[in-house]
Design a protein around this motif. Structure first.
Motif, PDB file in Angstrom:
ATOM      1  N   ARG A 132       0.924  -1.300  -0.022  1.00 45.46           N
ATOM      2  CA  ARG A 132      -0.100   0.000  -0.170  1.00 45.46           C
ATOM      3  C   ARG A 132       0.766   1.260  -0.071  1.00 45.46           C
ATOM      4  O   ARG A 132       0.375   2.455   0.321  1.00 45.46           O
ATOM      5  CB  ARG A 132      -0.850  -0.213   1.269  1.00 45.46           C
ATOM      6  N   GLY A 133       1.893   1.282  -0.494  1.00 47.39           N
ATOM      7  CA  GLY A 133       2.953   2.217  -0.755  1.00 47.39           C
ATOM      8  C   GLY A 133       3.802   3.051   0.172  1.00 47.39           C
ATOM      9  O   GLY A 133       4.174   3.914  -0.112  1.00 47.39           O
ATOM     10  N   ALA A 134       3.781   2.504   1.275  1.00 53.01           N
ATOM     11  CA  ALA A 134       4.611   3.132   2.605  1.00 53.01           C
ATOM     12  C   ALA A 134       5.945   3.208   1.975  1.00 53.01           C
ATOM     13  O   ALA A 134       6.558   2.499   1.337  1.00 53.01           O
ATOM     14  CB  ALA A 134       4.512   2.255   3.700  1.00 53.01           C
ATOM     15  N   MET A 135       6.679   4.349   2.301  1.00 52.86           N
ATOM     16  CA  MET A 135       8.146   4.484   1.908  1.00 52.86           C
ATOM     17  C   MET A 135       8.738   3.429   2.719  1.00 52.86           C
ATOM     18  O   MET A 135       8.979   3.198   3.930  1.00 52.86           O
ATOM     19  CB  MET A 135       8.638   5.967   2.423  1.00 52.86           C
ATOM     20  N   LEU A 136       9.864   2.640   1.809  1.00 52.09           N
ATOM     21  CA  LEU A 136      10.448   1.578   2.607  1.00 52.09           C
ATOM     22  C   LEU A 136      11.730   2.053   3.153  1.00 52.09           C
ATOM     23  O   LEU A 136      11.952   1.566   4.494  1.00 52.09           O
ATOM     24  CB  LEU A 136      10.886   0.608   1.362  1.00 52.09           C
ATOM     25  N   ALA A 137      12.531   2.889   2.806  1.00 47.65           N
ATOM     26  CA  ALA A 137      13.898   3.213   3.306  1.00 47.65           C
ATOM     27  C   ALA A 137      13.903   4.678   3.539  1.00 47.65           C
ATOM     28  O   ALA A 137      13.272   5.563   3.052  1.00 47.65           O
ATOM     29  CB  ALA A 137      14.943   2.958   2.423  1.00 47.65           C
ATOM     30  N   GLU A 138      14.878   4.826   4.775  1.00 47.16           N
ATOM     31  CA  GLU A 138      14.847   6.352   4.964  1.00 47.16           C
ATOM     32  C   GLU A 138      16.363   6.428   5.435  1.00 47.16           C
ATOM     33  O   GLU A 138      17.047   5.412   5.915  1.00 47.16           O
ATOM     34  CB  GLU A 138      14.062   6.539   6.372  1.00 47.16           C
ATOM     35  N   GLY A 139      16.974   7.397   5.038  1.00 45.70           N
ATOM     36  CA  GLY A 139      18.635   7.839   5.207  1.00 45.70           C
ATOM     37  C   GLY A 139      19.337   6.980   4.687  1.00 45.70           C
ATOM     38  O   GLY A 139      18.984   6.440   3.309  1.00 45.70           O
ATOM     39  N   THR A 140      20.336   6.513   5.309  1.00 43.44           N
ATOM     40  CA  THR A 140      21.394   5.593   4.923  1.00 43.44           C
ATOM     41  C   THR A 140      21.767   4.504   5.646  1.00 43.44           C
ATOM     42  O   THR A 140      21.551   4.629   7.021  1.00 43.44           O
ATOM     43  CB  THR A 140      22.852   6.479   4.596  1.00 43.44           C
ATOM     44  N   GLY A 141      21.971   3.235   5.040  1.00 45.51           N
ATOM     45  CA  GLY A 141      22.182   2.075   6.196  1.00 45.51           C
ATOM     46  C   GLY A 141      22.346   0.702   5.488  1.00 45.51           C
ATOM     47  O   GLY A 141      22.965   0.763   4.096  1.00 45.51           O
ATOM     48  N   ASN A 142      22.138  -0.071   6.162  1.00 44.68           N
ATOM     49  CA  ASN A 142      22.429  -1.608   5.405  1.00 44.68           C
ATOM     50  C   ASN A 142      21.186  -2.524   5.998  1.00 44.68           C
ATOM     51  O   ASN A 142      20.756  -2.591   7.003  1.00 44.68           O
ATOM     52  CB  ASN A 142      23.505  -2.229   5.853  1.00 44.68           C
ATOM     53  N   CYS A 143      20.262  -2.935   4.730  1.00 39.06           N
ATOM     54  CA  CYS A 143      19.120  -3.586   5.448  1.00 39.06           C
ATOM     55  C   CYS A 143      19.284  -5.102   5.466  1.00 39.06           C
ATOM     56  O   CYS A 143      18.354  -5.677   5.941  1.00 39.06           O
ATOM     57  CB  CYS A 143      18.036  -3.266   4.053  1.00 39.06           C
ATOM     58  N   GLY A 144      20.641  -5.779   5.265  1.00 38.07           N
ATOM     59  CA  GLY A 144      20.707  -6.994   5.521  1.00 38.07           C
ATOM     60  C   GLY A 144      20.266  -7.748   4.219  1.00 38.07           C
ATOM     61  O   GLY A 144      20.403  -7.087   3.144  1.00 38.07           O
ATOM     62  N   GLN A 145      19.812  -8.832   4.394  1.00 39.60           N
ATOM     63  CA  GLN A 145      19.305  -9.750   2.873  1.00 39.60           C
ATOM     64  C   GLN A 145      18.061  -9.221   2.612  1.00 39.60           C
ATOM     65  O   GLN A 145      17.936  -9.252   1.353  1.00 39.60           O
ATOM     66  CB  GLN A 145      18.965 -11.157   3.572  1.00 39.60           C
ATOM     67  N   THR A 146      17.223  -8.513   3.223  1.00 40.20           N
ATOM     68  CA  THR A 146      16.142  -7.975   2.728  1.00 40.20           C
ATOM     69  C   THR A 146      15.643  -6.778   3.282  1.00 40.20           C
ATOM     70  O   THR A 146      16.067  -6.383   4.176  1.00 40.20           O
ATOM     71  CB  THR A 146      14.862  -8.978   2.904  1.00 40.20           C
ATOM     72  N   LEU A 147      15.114  -5.820   2.406  1.00 39.07           N
ATOM     73  CA  LEU A 147      14.566  -4.637   2.788  1.00 39.07           C
ATOM     74  C   LEU A 147      12.957  -4.779   3.160  1.00 39.07           C
ATOM     75  O   LEU A 147      12.344  -5.200   2.200  1.00 39.07           O
ATOM     76  CB  LEU A 147      14.641  -3.719   1.404  1.00 39.07           C
ATOM     77  N   LYS A 148      12.619  -4.441   4.373  1.00 34.35           N
ATOM     78  CA  LYS A 148      11.380  -5.007   4.964  1.00 34.35           C
ATOM     79  C   LYS A 148      10.428  -3.716   5.180  1.00 34.35           C
ATOM     80  O   LYS A 148      11.043  -2.544   5.628  1.00 34.35           O
ATOM     81  CB  LYS A 148      11.605  -5.625   6.176  1.00 34.35           C
ATOM     82  N   CYS A 149       9.380  -3.584   4.673  1.00 30.97           N
ATOM     83  CA  CYS A 149       8.425  -2.540   4.969  1.00 30.97           C
ATOM     84  C   CYS A 149       7.933  -2.432   6.473  1.00 30.97           C
ATOM     85  O   CYS A 149       7.731  -3.439   7.138  1.00 30.97           O
ATOM     86  CB  CYS A 149       7.198  -2.896   4.297  1.00 30.97           C
TER      87      CYS A 149
END
Ligand code: FES
Ligand SMILES: [Fe+2]
Length: 377
Positions: A90-107
């Motif tokens: 439903r469109g939430a912004m996934l990432a903010e700033g800078t970092g490392n998400c590991g294996q997956t980028l989670k909403c």
């Protein structure tokens, strides 16, 4: 080819006579500003991140192209990708700033997760949805790099990045900018229209009056600086001062050292010297507000490290000197609006006129396409 007369909030989009500046309204109008985000930024190659923050698998940088949030992501396959920064649920912004998400980028909303190549990896309570998971990966955007810089583009019809950036790729390769290390970074909130700051970055006229350190580094006006105007960029090759030239030559540098001051539409000012590379990026926030991101890279060897403290101080000092004068222009706009448009010097401000023509052309093109669409539909 002649184009239909168009205007945005009273600002005529036709090219001005040579040497005449845009009217003050173009720097104040909220409607004009929104049109720039849509038709200039969202149709351009925009600097969105730097490679040092995207070195390891899972590393991400959230950024923006015009009004649109995007995210740059280093895949576990080593590839660098860019995506619209919006969850396919439903469109939430996934990432903010800078970092490392590991294996997956989670909403953060309902925990849909995406692999670092953008594919949808996990949907809690999968039985709730009829959609095919393979059609719900992150939406890719175009990505390109030059030296340590990462650019993104939302427009599939925009020219290839190498064409867009003109001399930039070659100039960064010449100084081995890709191997340089981040030296220092500044960010400033500045109460001015983004174009005023971009224009100041292309203004060779003020340097002698506003800057001390910078004025010592470049040769005086009239020493053979060369301006190059390209389709979406422009550059000034300015010979360095005699004192600096001596130092560069003694250090084994080129015999006729120059500083290359550039502009890549819409909002990047690269500055390339024989020994280091810096940029100013002007992020538009509102018609009268922008954020300046200023970063510098050097080879991180002993001579570069010895100069770093001085360079860092001078960079900040020079930025503050620029902020002060550009803010004066912004403050003067309500008076300027009552006057005929300002003027651009023939050589020392030639790139400002080129920039304004590029902005007008992008607005005419974007608005023209919308008019065509409406007519057709
Ligand atoms: S909006 Fe992202 S999981 Fe629901
Ligand atoms: Fe300046």
């Amino acid at each position: 080819m002649s184009h239909p007369v168009m205007s945005v909030d009273g600002v005529d989009l036709r090219d001005r006579p040579e040497g005449e500046a845009l009217p003050a309204g173009a720097f104040r109008s909220a409607t004009f500003f929104e049109a720039e985000l849509e038709h200039v930024f969202e149709k351009s190659w925009v600097h969105v991140a730097d490679l040092p923050e995207l070195a390891s698998p899972g590393a991400f940088v959230a950024s923006r192209i015009g009004r649109v949030p995007v995210v740059l992501l280093r895949g576990h396959d080593g590839a660098l990708r860019g995506f619209l920064n919006a969850c396919r649920h439903r469109g939430a912004m996934l990432a903010e700033g800078t970092g490392n998400c590991g294996q997956t980028l989670k909403c953060p909303y309902h925990a849909w997760s995406y692999r670092t190549d953008g594919a949808l990896a996990g949907v809690p309570h999968r039985e709730e949805f009829d959609c095919r998971a393979d059609g719900r990966g992150l939406a890719p955007i175009r990505v390109a790099t030059a030296g340590p810089l990462v650019f993104g583009c939302l427009d599939p019809a925009a020219p290839a990045f190498t064409e867009w950036a003109g001399q930039l790729c070659e100039a960064l390769t010449e100084v081995a900018a890709a191997e340089m290390k981040p030296a220092f970074r500044f960010a400033y909130d500045v109460p001015v229209n983004w174009k005023l700051y971009v224009e100041n970055g292309q203004d060779g006229y003020h340097v002698q009056f506003v800057h001390d350190v910078l004025a010592d580094l470049v040769a005086p006006v009239g020493s053979g600086a060369e301006n190059v105007l390209e389709a979406h960029s422009s550059y000034t090759l300015a010979p360095v001062s005699a004192q600096l030239a001596q130092m560069v030559v003694a250090g084994g540098g080129p015999a006729d050292p120059c500083i290359r001051f550039g502009h890549v539409l819409p909002n990047l000012i690269p500055v390339i010297t024989p020994g280091d590379f810096s940029y100013l990026r002007i992020d538009p926030l509102a018609p009268d507000r922008m954020r300046l991101v200023a970063r510098s890279f050097d080879p991180d060897d002993a001579p570069a490290r010895a100069l770093r403290g001085f360079r860092e101080q001078s960079f900040d000092r020079t930025n503050r000197q620029d902020i002060a004068v550009v803010t004066r222009v912004q403050e003067g706009l309500p008076a300027s609006e009552r006057l005929p448009p300002g003027l651009h010097g023939r050589q020392l401000e030639v790139r400002i006129g080129h920039f304004e023509r590029m902005v007008l052309a992008a607005l005419r093109r974007g608005i023209g396409e919308l008019v065509e669409l409406r007519r057709a539909g």
